[in-house]
Design a protein around this motif. Structure first.
Motif, PDB file in Angstrom:
ATOM      1  N   THR A 162       0.901  -1.306  -0.108  1.00  0.00           N
ATOM      2  CA  THR A 162      -0.087  -0.137  -0.022  1.00  0.00           C
ATOM      3  C   THR A 162       0.791   1.386   0.074  1.00  0.00           C
ATOM      4  N   VAL A 163       0.607   2.156  -0.815  1.00  0.00           N
ATOM      5  CA  VAL A 163       1.327   3.414  -0.837  1.00  0.00           C
ATOM      6  C   VAL A 163       0.378   4.658  -0.938  1.00  0.00           C
ATOM      7  N   PHE A 164       0.501   5.826  -0.297  1.00  0.00           N
ATOM      8  CA  PHE A 164      -0.790   6.869  -0.594  1.00  0.00           C
ATOM      9  C   PHE A 164       0.324   8.144  -0.566  1.00  0.00           C
ATOM     10  N   GLU A 165      -0.410   9.213  -0.957  1.00  0.00           N
ATOM     11  CA  GLU A 165      -0.055  10.494  -1.029  1.00  0.00           C
ATOM     12  C   GLU A 165      -1.078  11.481  -1.044  1.00  0.00           C
TER      13      GLU A 165
ATOM     14  N   GLY B  97       3.528   8.031   1.958  1.00  0.00           N
ATOM     15  CA  GLY B  97       3.625   7.069   3.065  1.00  0.00           C
ATOM     16  C   GLY B  97       3.303   5.695   2.338  1.00  0.00           C
ATOM     17  N   GLY B  98       3.545   4.736   3.232  1.00  0.00           N
ATOM     18  CA  GLY B  98       3.038   3.494   2.813  1.00  0.00           C
ATOM     19  C   GLY B  98       3.602   2.455   3.405  1.00  0.00           C
ATOM     20  N   ALA B  99       3.169   0.950   3.002  1.00  0.00           N
ATOM     21  CA  ALA B  99       3.859  -0.183   3.823  1.00  0.00           C
ATOM     22  C   ALA B  99       5.154  -0.415   3.413  1.00  0.00           C
ATOM     23  N   TYR B 100       6.106  -0.698   4.337  1.00  0.00           N
ATOM     24  CA  TYR B 100       7.436  -1.112   3.935  1.00  0.00           C
ATOM     25  C   TYR B 100       8.053  -2.036   4.810  1.00  0.00           C
ATOM     26  N   ARG B 101       9.349  -2.679   4.186  1.00  0.00           N
ATOM     27  CA  ARG B 101      10.135  -3.206   5.237  1.00  0.00           C
ATOM     28  C   ARG B 101      11.560  -3.009   5.100  1.00  0.00           C
TER      29      ARG B 101
ATOM     30  N   PHE C 214       3.608   7.341   7.425  1.00  0.00           N
ATOM     31  CA  PHE C 214       3.948   8.378   6.419  1.00  0.00           C
ATOM     32  C   PHE C 214       4.471   9.475   7.024  1.00  0.00           C
ATOM     33  N   ALA C 215       4.768  10.401   6.331  1.00  0.00           N
ATOM     34  CA  ALA C 215       5.544  11.881   6.800  1.00  0.00           C
ATOM     35  C   ALA C 215       4.670  13.098   6.152  1.00  0.00           C
ATOM     36  N   ILE C 216       4.333  13.958   6.927  1.00  0.00           N
ATOM     37  CA  ILE C 216       3.764  15.131   6.351  1.00  0.00           C
ATOM     38  C   ILE C 216       4.887  16.044   6.412  1.00  0.00           C
TER      39      ILE C 216
END
Ligand code: HAM
Length: 410
Positions: free
Chosen positions: A261-264, A279-283, A298-300
């Motif tokens: 999942t990624v989002f902006e 942001g998003g899901a990561y490893r 995520f980061a604003i």
């Protein structure tokens, strides 16, 4: 005259006050969702950032060698540092961990409006939950945090699986190059490169995926991906929570640790630099010597949110000038202390000005003047002058404090 370094800014008190108000609205939002603040060093071993992204990233960072010959970097972002800290300090803590941070980052970029070399991020990392609801929670929090600031924005949610599925036959370095074209929306560059690699159909599929805003259509273009159920469930959670978002399967993200999942978010009233959140899901944990733990965050871009909010009218502190003669000074020091103890901003003359000059200065810098001469010092009362209306009264101290407090509450 010496100037500040390129891409940095100075903040005067009015601006700092406005920034703190917005920062605190974000902090409050994070607190309500159970995200607790962490802090990591301003600089880290360079390796922390090159491990995943390669030496190429050095060009975009402030890198230096310390006196011990260590290669260090000012942090360009905070996610990698938070995961390093998690492995160092909190590996065995019960999962999930909900962490947040507000801190400055440094990137060697070409400065322009909304793009700086030192900028602040408000971010969150949810560590150790590998579910659709975890991804959805982070997106819901992103929306809640931005809503708390009053900024108007569009939230786009996507998933990397479709893009990765289409790109799976390319070598890793070529995959990254294509993702970079997609991230920059450079469709001509993408098309030309894939044509030169004899893969024009792939270019066409990727471009239609980038324009795709519908889940069923994404499955058609990108193929059936193993994460299908999770993607559907994430969107179901977002719909159930009433989050206002659009699907966008063209999101590639600039950083390359994302897995799903990624989002902006994009501010509606900003120009070129309108991305205010990513942001998003990561490893990452396994790269730094920990277990392979799933994370999402995520980061604003705090500074961009401030630019988007523009010249907001903050409610200003009520200011009291404690004006006194020499004879009144001892009493005035006590009175100033009492006003401050009551939470009222109170300032005394430090320039050894006479009463008239103190009042003249007060009329430019304060809402009230509390005048203390010999008479007031003897009686314990004060003369309270409203500097806007010119109204003046002799009051005992509790009444004067009450009157000023009432004005502040209005
Ligand atoms: P990012 O998209 O590189 O993601 O940065 C997040 C936000 O920081 C951007 O959306 C933008 O608003 C702001 N930003 C980036 N560069 C600048 C700049 N030069 N000047 C002003 N603002 C800027 C990350 O940093 C990831 N660590 C986010 C994340 C957290 N992913 C998972 N957890």
């Amino acid at each position: 005259m010496l100037q500040k370094p390129r891409g940095t800014r100075d903040f005067l008190p009015d601006e700092m006050e406005a920034r703190r108000v917005i920062e605190w609205s974000m902090r409050e939002s994070a607190r309500r969702w159970g995200y607790r603040e962490v802090c990591t060093p301003e600089f880290e071993d360079l390796e922390l950032f090159t491990m995943r992204s390669g030496e190429g990233i050095v060009e975009e960072m402030y890198v230096f060698e310390d006196k011990g010959g260590r290669r260090l970097a000012l942090r360009p972002e905070i996610t990698a540092a938070v995961i390093r800290m998690y492995i160092n300090e909190a590996k065995v803590a019960p999962k999930p961990l909900r962490w947040c941070y507000f801190a400055d980052c440094f990137r060697y970029e070409r400065p322009q409006k909304g793009r700086y070399r030192q900028f602040w991020q408000f971010g969150v990392e949810l560590i150790g939950a590998d579910t659709a609801q975890a991804d959805a929670e982070v997106i819901m929090l992103a929306a809640d945090m931005l809503n708390a600031t009053g900024v108007t924005y569009d939230l786009n949610v996507g998933h990397l699986s479709f893009m990765r599925n289409l790109l799976k036959d390319l070598e890793y370095s070529a995959q990254r190059r294509m993702m970079a074209y997609l991230d920059k929306k450079d469709f001509d560059g993408l098309k030309n490169t894939l044509e030169s690699m004899n893969k024009p159909d792939l270019g066409a599929s990727l471009i239609s995926l980038a324009g795709c805003r519908d889940l069923a259509e994404a499955f058609e273009i990108g193929g059936t991906v193993p994460e299908k159920e999770r993607i559907i469930r994430t969107t179901e959670c977002l719909d159930a929570a009433g989050v206002n978002y659009s699907l966008n399967f063209g999101i590639a993200r600039g950083l390359d640790y994302y897995t799903g999942t990624v989002f902006e978010c994009f501010a509606q009233n900003l120009g070129a630099e309108n991305q205010i959140l990513g942001g998003g899901a990561y490893r990452l944990a396994h790269l730094f010597g920990g277990d392979d733990v799933a994370s999402c965050g995520f980061a604003i871009g705090f500074d961009r949110v401030m630019v988007s909010l523009g010249a907001i009218q903050q409610k200003k502190d009520t200011v009291v000038a404690i004006v006194c003669t020499d004879e009144g000074r001892r009493h005035a020091l006590k009175v100033a202390g009492m006003f401050r103890a009551a939470g009222i901003r109170s300032e005394m003359d430090l320039m050894e000005r006479g009463l008239g000059a103190q009042l003249a200065h007060a009329s430019r810098s304060a809402d009230f003047a509390v005048v203390i001469g010999r008479r007031e010092a003897e009686s314990g009362n004060v003369t309270l002058r409203n500097l806007q209306s010119g109204e003046q009264k002799i009051l005992d101290l509790p009444s004067a404090i009450a009157e000023v407090s009432l004005h502040g509450a209005r």
